[in-house]
Write an enzyme that holds these catalytic residues in place. Sequence first.
Site, PDB file in Angstrom:
ATOM      1  N   LYS A 176       0.814  -1.193   0.000  1.00 52.11           N
ATOM      2  CA  LYS A 176       0.000   0.000   0.000  1.00 52.11           C
ATOM      3  C   LYS A 176       0.858   1.258   0.000  1.00 52.11           C
ATOM      4  CE  LYS A 176      -3.399  -2.231   3.012  1.00 52.11           C
ATOM      5  NZ  LYS A 176      -4.013  -2.191   4.358  1.00 52.11           N
ATOM      6  N   GLY A 177       2.124   1.105   0.410  1.00 50.88           N
ATOM      7  CA  GLY A 177       2.964   2.266   0.697  1.00 50.88           C
ATOM      8  C   GLY A 177       3.105   3.278  -0.426  1.00 50.88           C
ATOM      9  N   GLU A 186       7.647   2.564  -6.240  1.00 47.02           N
ATOM     10  CA  GLU A 186       7.784   1.987  -4.895  1.00 47.02           C
ATOM     11  C   GLU A 186       8.000   3.115  -3.883  1.00 47.02           C
ATOM     12  OE1 GLU A 186       7.176  -0.060  -2.740  1.00 47.02           O
ATOM     13  OE2 GLU A 186       8.580  -1.730  -2.728  1.00 47.02           O
ATOM     14  N   ASP A 187       7.628   2.856  -2.639  1.00 43.24           N
ATOM     15  CA  ASP A 187       7.818   3.895  -1.620  1.00 43.24           C
ATOM     16  C   ASP A 187       9.260   3.945  -1.127  1.00 43.24           C
ATOM     17  OD1 ASP A 187       7.629   1.425  -0.369  1.00 43.24           O
ATOM     18  OD2 ASP A 187       6.176   2.039   1.154  1.00 43.24           O
ATOM     19  N   ASP A 196      14.807  -0.600   1.157  1.00 44.91           N
ATOM     20  CA  ASP A 196      15.593  -0.784   2.373  1.00 44.91           C
ATOM     21  C   ASP A 196      16.675  -1.825   2.053  1.00 44.91           C
ATOM     22  OD1 ASP A 196      16.483  -0.998   4.954  1.00 44.91           O
ATOM     23  OD2 ASP A 196      14.613  -1.732   5.803  1.00 44.91           O
ATOM     24  N   LYS A 219      17.161   3.871   1.428  1.00 42.41           N
ATOM     25  CA  LYS A 219      17.898   3.975   2.686  1.00 42.41           C
ATOM     26  C   LYS A 219      19.378   3.780   2.428  1.00 42.41           C
ATOM     27  CE  LYS A 219      14.409   2.711   6.027  1.00 42.41           C
ATOM     28  NZ  LYS A 219      14.025   1.795   7.095  1.00 42.41           N
ATOM     29  N   VAL A 271      11.021   5.324   8.855  1.00 42.86           N
ATOM     30  CA  VAL A 271      10.276   6.551   8.584  1.00 42.86           C
ATOM     31  C   VAL A 271       8.800   6.267   8.310  1.00 42.86           C
ATOM     32  CG1 VAL A 271      12.268   7.873   7.750  1.00 42.86           C
ATOM     33  CG2 VAL A 271      10.967   6.480   6.135  1.00 42.86           C
ATOM     34  N   ASP A 278       3.798   3.471   6.689  1.00 41.41           N
ATOM     35  CA  ASP A 278       3.028   3.231   7.912  1.00 41.41           C
ATOM     36  C   ASP A 278       3.816   2.500   8.992  1.00 41.41           C
ATOM     37  OD1 ASP A 278       3.157   0.656   6.590  1.00 41.41           O
ATOM     38  OD2 ASP A 278       1.541   0.013   7.914  1.00 41.41           O
TER      39      ASP A 278
HETATM   40  P1  IMP Z   1      13.124  -4.198   1.563  1.00 38.35           P
HETATM   41  O1  IMP Z   1      12.716  -5.473   0.916  1.00 38.35           O
HETATM   42  O2  IMP Z   1      14.005  -4.431   2.769  1.00 38.35           O
HETATM   43  O3  IMP Z   1      13.743  -3.211   0.613  1.00 38.35           O
HETATM   44  O4  IMP Z   1      11.824  -3.571   2.204  1.00 38.35           O
HETATM   45  C1  IMP Z   1      10.954  -2.789   1.505  1.00 38.35           C
HETATM   46  C2  IMP Z   1       9.616  -2.679   2.212  1.00 38.35           C
HETATM   47  O5  IMP Z   1       9.748  -2.644   3.653  1.00 38.35           O
HETATM   48  C3  IMP Z   1       8.987  -1.355   1.827  1.00 38.35           C
HETATM   49  O6  IMP Z   1       8.219  -1.475   0.661  1.00 38.35           O
HETATM   50  C4  IMP Z   1       8.170  -1.029   3.066  1.00 38.35           C
HETATM   51  O7  IMP Z   1       6.927  -1.677   2.995  1.00 38.35           O
HETATM   52  C5  IMP Z   1       8.946  -1.631   4.225  1.00 38.35           C
HETATM   53  N1  IMP Z   1       9.825  -0.629   4.857  1.00 38.35           N
HETATM   54  C6  IMP Z   1      11.169  -0.620   4.853  1.00 38.35           C
HETATM   55  N2  IMP Z   1      11.646   0.445   5.525  1.00 38.35           N
HETATM   56  C7  IMP Z   1      10.565   1.139   5.956  1.00 38.35           C
HETATM   57  C8  IMP Z   1      10.406   2.374   6.706  1.00 38.35           C
HETATM   58  O8  IMP Z   1      11.365   3.048   7.122  1.00 38.35           O
HETATM   59  N3  IMP Z   1       9.124   2.763   6.942  1.00 38.35           N
HETATM   60  C9  IMP Z   1       8.037   2.059   6.518  1.00 38.35           C
HETATM   61  N4  IMP Z   1       8.137   0.926   5.813  1.00 38.35           N
HETATM   62  C10 IMP Z   1       9.401   0.461   5.537  1.00 38.35           C
END
Ligand code: IMP
Length: 194
Positions: free
Chosen positions: A58-59, A114-115, A118, A146, A168, A174
């Site tokens: 949803k982000g 994408e939001d 990470d 990040k 964040v 969220d």
């Molecule tokens: P990744 O697979 O570790 O890159 O994670 C990505 C997903 O984790 C994002 O699409 C978010 O849903 C969630 N996420 C990672 N960091 C944050 C944050 O700081 N705030 C909120 N959601 C996050």
Amino acid sequence: MTETVNQHGPVTEWGEKDNLLGPVVVSAEEIAKRVAELGAAISSDYAGRAPLLVGVLKGAFVFLADLARRIDLPVEMDFMAVSSYGTATKTSGVVRIVKDLDIDLTERDVIVVEDIVDSGLTLSYLRKSLLARSPASLSICTLLKKHGQQRVTFQLEYVGFEIPPHFVIGYGLDVAERYRNLPDLRIYLGSEPE
Ligand code: IMP
């Protein structure tokens, strides 16, 4: 809504969780300016084409809504929802598609919106899965990246802001479904949800 104040300044009344709203990382004004720049870059890069924006729910819904209105092309939009195996914030890298796209990607110019990136594991998996559907091209537009957190490397064609590795909230992001409607991006002061 009533206005109240916490140690970082005035905030909207969010109930008992007000004290978990940390400092602003990116203000609404900075977001608007950068989203306009990203929209202009996409409009120029995809001139003469009709890209398909794929929002990851949803982000990304707030970012996609603003970005789409800054792209001066006949874009189409579709959404998918994924859930990762692992905890809420620490992805395992294996992603389950909870809601798939309605539109066929064959020969389409796809821009995944994408939001936040990470570890990068979610997008890395999604990217491979979408590439298998034979799009004409696929690029990624993320609002946030990040700094220094990525465990996998792949190209991010459009990045809004690179931020320090804090958790964040706001502008679509969220904690347990709260804070998505904050206009700014803020550091969350509570413990990260497991
Ligand atoms: P990744 O697979 O570790 O890159 O994670 C990505 C997903 O984790 C994002 O699409 C978010 O849903 C969630 N996420 C990672 N960091 C944050 C944050 O700081 N705030 C909120 N959601 C996050």
